[in-house]
Scaffold this motif. Sequence first.
Motif, PDB file in Angstrom:
ATOM      1  N   ARG A 135       0.870  -1.277   0.033  1.00 59.31           N
ATOM      2  CA  ARG A 135      -0.002   0.194   0.063  1.00 59.31           C
ATOM      3  C   ARG A 135       1.006   1.250  -0.020  1.00 59.31           C
ATOM      4  NH1 ARG A 135      -0.003  -1.102   5.474  1.00 59.31           N
ATOM      5  NH2 ARG A 135       0.720   0.992   6.802  1.00 59.31           N
ATOM      6  N   THR A 160      -3.208   0.315  -3.689  1.00 64.14           N
ATOM      7  CA  THR A 160      -2.962  -1.061  -3.170  1.00 64.14           C
ATOM      8  C   THR A 160      -2.662  -1.967  -4.166  1.00 64.14           C
ATOM      9  OG1 THR A 160      -5.125  -1.405  -3.087  1.00 64.14           O
ATOM     10  CG2 THR A 160      -4.488  -0.380  -1.083  1.00 64.14           C
ATOM     11  N   ASP A 162      -2.623  -6.411  -4.208  1.00 61.11           N
ATOM     12  CA  ASP A 162      -2.580  -7.679  -3.337  1.00 61.11           C
ATOM     13  C   ASP A 162      -1.689  -8.693  -3.918  1.00 61.11           C
ATOM     14  OD1 ASP A 162      -4.214  -6.447  -1.218  1.00 61.11           O
ATOM     15  OD2 ASP A 162      -6.145  -6.761  -2.549  1.00 61.11           O
TER      16      ASP A 162
END
Length: 223
Positions: A135, A160, A162
């Motif tokens: 992030r 962000t 992931d």
Amino acid sequence: MSAPTQRPSVVYGRPVTTDGVRNLYSGTSVKPWTPPVPGIDNLGITSVDTFAVPGVGEYTVPFDGFVRVVRSQPTSEEWSKAEVYTNLIEMKMEGSCEELGHITVTLNPDCLSTGQIRTPFDPYAGEGPAAKACRMAVGAIFDMPKLGLRLANKEPIILTIDDVRQIPPAGSPGKGQIYRMLPLHDVERMDDSPVAYVTSLRFTMGGYLPWERFGSEYKEFGK
């Protein structure tokens, strides 16, 4: 290219030094599941942003450009325990649409844009290496000369990514965590009401770019 401010008035997270840190370009080897030594990653980036401008409309604009990100020393040599802190030290993205014209996005020099890469807490995680999450809180300037606007965000843009399995997460898609709309203010009147909004942001972090893209002043250490 101009150097970022050394003393920003807004600091979103932990500062990371660039002193003695090597710039990394095309040809750099990246090992999955391995915490890397500190570096300045010179990466491509693309994004698709949607802007809402009252009285004008809502428009989606594709962008292309680059970012320069400095990484800290990992807190551990073990992937599962390692945390890495980052600062976004330079950014330039360009896009256009007929209604808004040419748009250039750069870093806001009054903000230190910072981030972290770490393993999320997961009480149900099984054996084997776990992917990390990235992030970054970003302060940006949006130049829209066709509309006579130069805009900045007061709330940070939270970018962000992931499922991070390598550092840097080149080639990984990400998104901006924006709830409905992120206000953009006139840079000369930041305390006035917003004049535009970002309503959606999705990006892909590209791979390493050749040093020629940035100029010879960035080729050596710590530049």
